[in-house]
Design a protein around this motif. Structure first.
Motif, mmCIF file in Angstrom:
data_model
loop_
_atom_site.group_PDB
_atom_site.id
_atom_site.type_symbol
_atom_site.label_atom_id
_atom_site.label_comp_id
_atom_site.label_asym_id
_atom_site.label_seq_id
_atom_site.Cartn_x
_atom_site.Cartn_y
_atom_site.Cartn_z
ATOM 1 N N VAL A 121 -7.045 -12.360 -27.400
ATOM 2 C CA VAL A 121 -8.003 -13.141 -26.636
ATOM 3 C C VAL A 121 -7.398 -14.470 -26.224
ATOM 4 O O VAL A 121 -7.534 -14.919 -25.094
ATOM 5 N N VAL A 122 -6.698 -15.122 -27.161
ATOM 6 C CA VAL A 122 -6.071 -16.400 -26.843
ATOM 7 C C VAL A 122 -5.079 -16.241 -25.714
ATOM 8 O O VAL A 122 -4.924 -17.111 -24.872
ATOM 9 N N ALA A 123 -4.392 -15.100 -25.669
ATOM 10 C CA ALA A 123 -3.404 -14.875 -24.607
ATOM 11 C C ALA A 123 -4.036 -15.011 -23.235
ATOM 12 O O ALA A 123 -3.402 -15.469 -22.298
ATOM 13 N N CYS A 124 -5.308 -14.620 -23.128
ATOM 14 C CA CYS A 124 -5.942 -14.681 -21.811
ATOM 15 C C CYS A 124 -6.104 -16.112 -21.341
ATOM 16 O O CYS A 124 -6.182 -16.370 -20.155
ATOM 17 N N PHE A 125 -6.140 -17.052 -22.277
ATOM 18 C CA PHE A 125 -6.287 -18.435 -21.863
ATOM 19 C C PHE A 125 -5.014 -18.959 -21.241
ATOM 20 O O PHE A 125 -5.017 -19.908 -20.494
ATOM 21 N N HIS A 126 -3.879 -18.332 -21.566
ATOM 22 C CA HIS A 126 -2.627 -18.760 -20.946
ATOM 23 C C HIS A 126 -2.514 -18.236 -19.522
ATOM 24 O O HIS A 126 -1.687 -18.688 -18.764
ATOM 25 N N ARG A 127 -3.305 -17.257 -19.182
ATOM 26 C CA ARG A 127 -3.382 -16.790 -17.808
ATOM 27 C C ARG A 127 -4.847 -16.849 -17.435
ATOM 28 O O ARG A 127 -5.609 -15.969 -17.782
ATOM 29 N N HIS A 128 -5.267 -17.899 -16.821
ATOM 30 C CA HIS A 128 -6.688 -18.204 -16.666
ATOM 31 C C HIS A 128 -7.436 -17.093 -15.942
ATOM 32 O O HIS A 128 -7.005 -16.587 -14.926
ATOM 33 N N TYR A 152 16.738 -18.405 -18.193
ATOM 34 C CA TYR A 152 15.789 -18.830 -17.156
ATOM 35 C C TYR A 152 15.684 -20.343 -17.008
ATOM 36 O O TYR A 152 14.909 -20.828 -16.196
ATOM 37 N N GLY A 153 16.457 -21.077 -17.783
ATOM 38 C CA GLY A 153 16.415 -22.527 -17.687
ATOM 39 C C GLY A 153 15.239 -23.130 -18.427
ATOM 40 O O GLY A 153 14.277 -22.446 -18.793
ATOM 41 N N GLY A 154 15.333 -24.402 -18.664
ATOM 42 C CA GLY A 154 14.281 -25.108 -19.376
ATOM 43 C C GLY A 154 14.570 -25.190 -20.860
ATOM 44 O O GLY A 154 15.482 -24.548 -21.382
ATOM 45 N N PHE A 155 13.773 -25.985 -21.545
ATOM 46 C CA PHE A 155 13.931 -26.204 -22.972
ATOM 47 C C PHE A 155 12.665 -25.740 -23.673
ATOM 48 O O PHE A 155 11.598 -26.303 -23.489
ATOM 49 N N GLY A 156 12.781 -24.683 -24.449
ATOM 50 C CA GLY A 156 11.624 -24.099 -25.092
ATOM 51 C C GLY A 156 11.201 -22.813 -24.413
ATOM 52 O O GLY A 156 11.798 -22.361 -23.430
ATOM 53 N N SER A 157 10.152 -22.215 -24.949
ATOM 54 C CA SER A 157 9.688 -20.921 -24.462
ATOM 55 C C SER A 157 8.400 -21.083 -23.664
ATOM 56 O O SER A 157 7.900 -22.188 -23.476
ATOM 57 N N TYR A 179 2.474 -26.176 -14.790
ATOM 58 C CA TYR A 179 3.382 -25.458 -15.682
ATOM 59 C C TYR A 179 3.351 -23.986 -15.325
ATOM 60 O O TYR A 179 2.489 -23.540 -14.555
ATOM 61 N N SER A 180 4.275 -23.210 -15.863
ATOM 62 C CA SER A 180 4.245 -21.765 -15.657
ATOM 63 C C SER A 180 3.796 -21.087 -16.945
ATOM 64 O O SER A 180 4.155 -21.519 -18.037
ATOM 65 N N VAL A 181 3.035 -20.032 -16.801
ATOM 66 C CA VAL A 181 2.528 -19.325 -17.979
ATOM 67 C C VAL A 181 3.580 -18.394 -18.565
ATOM 68 O O VAL A 181 3.447 -17.955 -19.700
ATOM 69 N N ASP A 182 4.619 -18.094 -17.781
ATOM 70 C CA ASP A 182 5.667 -17.182 -18.239
ATOM 71 C C ASP A 182 6.976 -17.938 -18.415
ATOM 72 O O ASP A 182 7.103 -19.105 -18.059
ATOM 73 N N SER A 211 7.213 -10.742 -15.807
ATOM 74 C CA SER A 211 7.083 -10.980 -17.238
ATOM 75 C C SER A 211 5.740 -10.444 -17.692
ATOM 76 O O SER A 211 4.752 -10.501 -16.948
ATOM 77 N N ARG A 212 5.690 -9.960 -18.918
ATOM 78 C CA ARG A 212 4.403 -9.484 -19.451
ATOM 79 C C ARG A 212 3.410 -10.633 -19.605
ATOM 80 O O ARG A 212 2.202 -10.415 -19.731
ATOM 81 N N MET A 213 3.921 -11.861 -19.594
ATOM 82 C CA MET A 213 3.046 -13.025 -19.748
ATOM 83 C C MET A 213 2.499 -13.530 -18.420
ATOM 84 O O MET A 213 1.608 -14.373 -18.387
ATOM 85 N N SER A 214 3.051 -13.044 -17.312
ATOM 86 C CA SER A 214 2.685 -13.601 -16.010
ATOM 87 C C SER A 214 1.240 -13.323 -15.626
ATOM 88 O O SER A 214 0.545 -14.204 -15.112
ATOM 89 N N ASP A 215 0.784 -12.107 -15.866
ATOM 90 C CA ASP A 215 -0.561 -11.734 -15.413
ATOM 91 C C ASP A 215 -1.102 -10.611 -16.295
ATOM 92 O O ASP A 215 -1.338 -9.501 -15.823
#
Length: 818
Positions: A48-55, A273-278, A337-340, A452-456
């Protein structure tokens, strides 16, 4: 609760405010109570929480941000406010009060607790909770019968938000907006959380159930609640108002903190993919600033290989962000920010504080590499601000919402509706160039949010595309047999057509509030770009959405924004700022960030070509900042004036998050000011900076990654002598402009640029009063038809030069060992 608070007070190794500047993409913890009889820590299952990262799609009625003559079933006190966020709630059935004595007195009179709801106008989950709960007449009846309900715009009153967000984070380990807190009539927090679903679900209590339980606890366990709330504030106040036992940092700590911070970022670097962190990934510009600063230090000490490694991480990250969906390829600027992990599918909100800082780090990357890729991204951001976010007097607005209607007359708003495209739309709009454009931006018939599985995860964007560049532009042009210039021309024409079509869609809500601190960040980026981008080679081509203006126009934007603040938000008699403006100044005073960020912007405005009056104003503001916020005994700056008894915490902020902390920026401001003035004034600034940094010794030693900009400040003050570049000549001349651009050609954070026109008597008097050495240099080196430059460090100055290339050569010399 006692154990948690004492642990927090004793260690402070986790700065819970690390989440409160919108670093938290969604509510991470819903309701927790320290009362044993009320054990409702609401933590939803991971799925359920995952859905909050993809509004999710949310139904929301169109609502004006101004009160109008339209009839409404309900109208409450918020209708008289100026804040866009408060106006959004002006017609709820909830009997809302704004923050103030009227509400507090009503709670005391009725002897009921306060329900405090804090958010901001472009906050997605604030909208959700409004529709689900605050527009519900049943919920409103419970709130109106049992509570006094107060609405706060956290951008208008960050001081109030800070108190209760810190409480929620310290007690429950997380936070976000909307922030929902229950208070006693004397404003002590009782319990709190973030977003509440309206009804019981997943075995957890909904908002109505919570209201009933809080009412029961207030009636039957009031003593326990109020004593706990008072104790919580007492402990947090002690923990968050640190002081220094010494007036400066131990030898070696600045260098160690800088090194440690760089190492920690390097360990979190995403080489794929660049950036610092996940994921979710935020463009935290202070990370980039730290890595670039550290790389410059390595380069200056002959460690070229290590310097290149750090730069490589930064440049790759900046490239991935610019090519990703977090970047608005059609209209310019960056989303929140990006969700993925691939910088692809964003939370589509656009914030001014992101734009200003990102434009600066892309300008820095350009000054290091001379690669126009970075200068074009900087222009892209600044041109977006000029096009969409600047008011009639030059004021710069705060934010654009993530949500909008898919079409005129729609009763629902959806996140990203303004920005996403179907494959058919691209075909219909672009015709013969559609295939080229779709290949370039990975546009697919079934939608492209599948990287990404996190994108949508909940198929919100099924059939929709968020533009992203996955392939090399040169390779794509070569594949089509097109010169790269022609290929880019076609892309620019396509983006212009899509922009024109997109402009006819219902727009996201614009928060046209003017916040001083965020304007300060933007003033800095416009001023700096006005000289740094002059280095672009002749013939550089610009494509939509980049305007391609003369960079000097950016200086004019910066000056207009600063002028607006001076005219509307600065009291010439008291020398004090107000925090924000919308239809007039807000009631809130200027806070530490307002002073610190504006001073930083004004110093950049002066150093990059503005008049001496900007420097004078910066020093006036620094004097006021010291008067209002400085802890003269303990060191460092409090975040609030401490004059409002309704604000229960006065803290010394240190975390460099989505925005840098006021203390980090202040330390750098003081170092810069100390290098411009002389004698006791210089000593005063430097001593305050040293004392400030000593306050945060433990943080620099143990949690450097949380304070990257402060690490830079600590290292800056440890440098024996700051480099000064002094320019003498007529400021209005083209030669002066070219010499000033040369002074800013190379990336060097340890540099102060001072320019002086000896023909201006008032200017000479200012320097005579503040730094007679500079005034003497101006007199001795003035040549009527030339601009003279001198580079000074370690108490010696170079021979004067009059050619910009000679100045560049002087500045490119490696520093001698001291």
């Amino acid at each position: 609760m006692l154990k948690a608070l004492l642990h927090y007070s004793a260690t402070r190794t986790v700065k819970f405010s690390s989440l409160i500047r919108r670093d938290c993409p969604c509510p991470s913890s819903f309701l927790a109570s320290f009362c044993r009889p009320l054990p409702f820590l609401i933590v939803f299952p991971r799925s359920v929480v995952a859905c909050f990262h993809r509004h999710t799609v949310v139904a929301m009625a169109e609502r004006p941000t101004e009160t109008t003559s339209t009839s409404h079933k309900y109208t409450n006190r918020l209708a008289a406010e100026h804040s866009p966020y408060l106006l959004q709630h002006a017609h709820n059935p909830v009997d809302w009060y704004p923050w103030g004595e009227e509400a507090f007195a009503e709670a005391r009179k009725r002897d009921v607790p306060i329900f405090l709801s804090i958010g901001y106008s472009t906050c997605h989950w604030c909208h959700v909770m409004e529709v689900e709960s605050f527009e519900d007449e049943g919920v409103a009846k419970l709130l109106n019968d049992w509570f006094v309900s107060i609405k706060v715009d956290r951008e208008e009153r960050p001081d109030v938000d800070k108190v209760y967000m810190t409480f929620v984070q310290a007690l429950y380990g997380g936070g976000g907006w909307p922030l929902s807190v229950f208070l006693s009539p004397d404003l002590k927090p009782l319990m709190g959380g973030t977003y509440f679903p309206p009804d019981d679900n997943y075995g957890r209590p909904g908002f109505k159930t919570i209201l009933r339980k809080v009412k029961d606890a207030w009636d039957n366990k009031r003593d326990m609640l109020t004593k706990s709330g008072a104790f919580a504030i007492e402990q947090l106040s002690e923990a968050l108002s640190a002081s220094a036992s010494t007036n400066k940092l131990p030898d070696g700590l600045p260098q160690n903190a800088l090194q440690l911070c760089a190492e920690q970022f390097s360990q979190s670097y995403d080489s794929r993919y660049g950036g610092f962190g996940s994921a979710p990934k935020f463009p935290r510009p202070v990370e980039i600033q730290l890595m670039l600063y550290h790389s410059k230090k390595l380069e200056d000490t002959g460690k070229q290989g290590e310097a290149k490694e750090g730069q490589k991480m930064v440049f790759f990250s900046l490239q991935c962000m610019a090519k990703g969906g977090i970047h608005d390829h059609i209209g310019g600027g960056f989303h929140r920010y990006s969700v993925d992990e691939r910088w692809h599918v964003p939370h589509f909100e656009k914030m001014l504080y992101d734009q200003g800082q990102l434009a600066n780090v892309y300008s820095d990357a350009f000054s290091i590499t001379n690669d126009v890729f970075y200068s074009l991204v900087s222009r892209d951001v600044l041109d977006y601000l000029r096009r969409e976010m600047i008011g009639p007097e030059g004021e710069i607005f705060s934010a654009e919402d993530a949500d909008s209607a898919e079409h005129e007359g729609a009763k629902e708003k959806k996140e990203g509706a303004f920005y996403v495209w179907t494959s058919k739309e691209i075909d219909d709009i672009l015709g013969g160039h559609a295939t080229l454009f779709k290949d370039h931006y990975y546009i697919k018939l079934l939608g492209n949010c599948d990287l990404s599985r996190m994108s949508d995860p909940h198929n919100e964007f099924k059939g929709k595309n968020v533009l992203i560049e996955l392939n090399d532009t040169s390779a794509l042009a070569s594949k089509l047999g097109l010169p790269i210039s022609k290929y880019l021309d076609i892309l620019g024409e396509c983006k212009q057509k899509l922009f024109d079509v997109r402009s006819k869609r219902p727009r996201p809500h614009l928060d046209d509030k003017v916040i001083v601190s965020w304007n300060g960040l933007a003033i800095s980026s416009f001023a700096r770009a006005s000289k740094i981008l002059k280095r672009e080679t002749d013939g550089t081509k610009y494509h939509f959405p980049i305007v391609g203006c003369d960079p000097k126009e950016y200086l004019e934007v910066a000056e207009k924004a600063a002028t607006f603040i001076r005219r509307h938000l600065y009291n010439e008699q008291t020398c004090r700022l107000q925090h924000s403006f919308r239809n007039g100044p807000s009631k809130a005073p200027g806070f530490l960030d307002d002073y610190a960020f504006l001073i930083s912007g004004l110093l950049d405005l002066y150093e990059f070509g503005g008049g001496i009056y900007w420097l004078v104003w910066a020093t006036e503001l620094q004097n006021t900042q010291d008067e209002i916020f400085l802890d003269r005994e303990g060191g460092g700056y409090f975040n609030t004036p401490g004059e409002d008894p309704s604000v229960l915490l006065r803290v010394k902020e240190d975390h460099d998050g989505a925005e840098p902390s006021g203390n980090s920026v202040s330390a750098i401001n003081l170092i810069r000011l100390a290098s411009m003035v002389a004698g006791s004034k210089s000593d005063y600034y430097r001593q305050n900076a040293e004392h400030l940094l000593a306050v945060f010794e433990t943080r620099l030693k143990d949690m450097a990654m949380a304070v990257p900009l402060m690490c830079c400040a600590a290292d800056l003050i440890s440098v024996p002598s700051r480099k000064q570049v002094v320019l003498v000549g007529h400021r209005e001349s083209l030669e002066f402009d070219n010499m000033l651009a040369a002074a800013h050609t190379l990336y060097d954070p340890n540099k102060t640029v001072i320019h002086i026109d000896p023909t201006k008597n008032e200017e000479m008097e200012i320097w005579e009063d503040n730094n007679s050495n500079i005034a003497l240099m101006a007199k001795n080196n003035f040549v009527p038809d030339k601009v003279v430059a001198l580079v000074c460090q370690n108490f010696t100055c170079s021979p004067p030069v009059t050619d910009p290339k000679d100045l560049e050569a002087l500045l490119s010399k490696k520093p001698a060992a001291v």
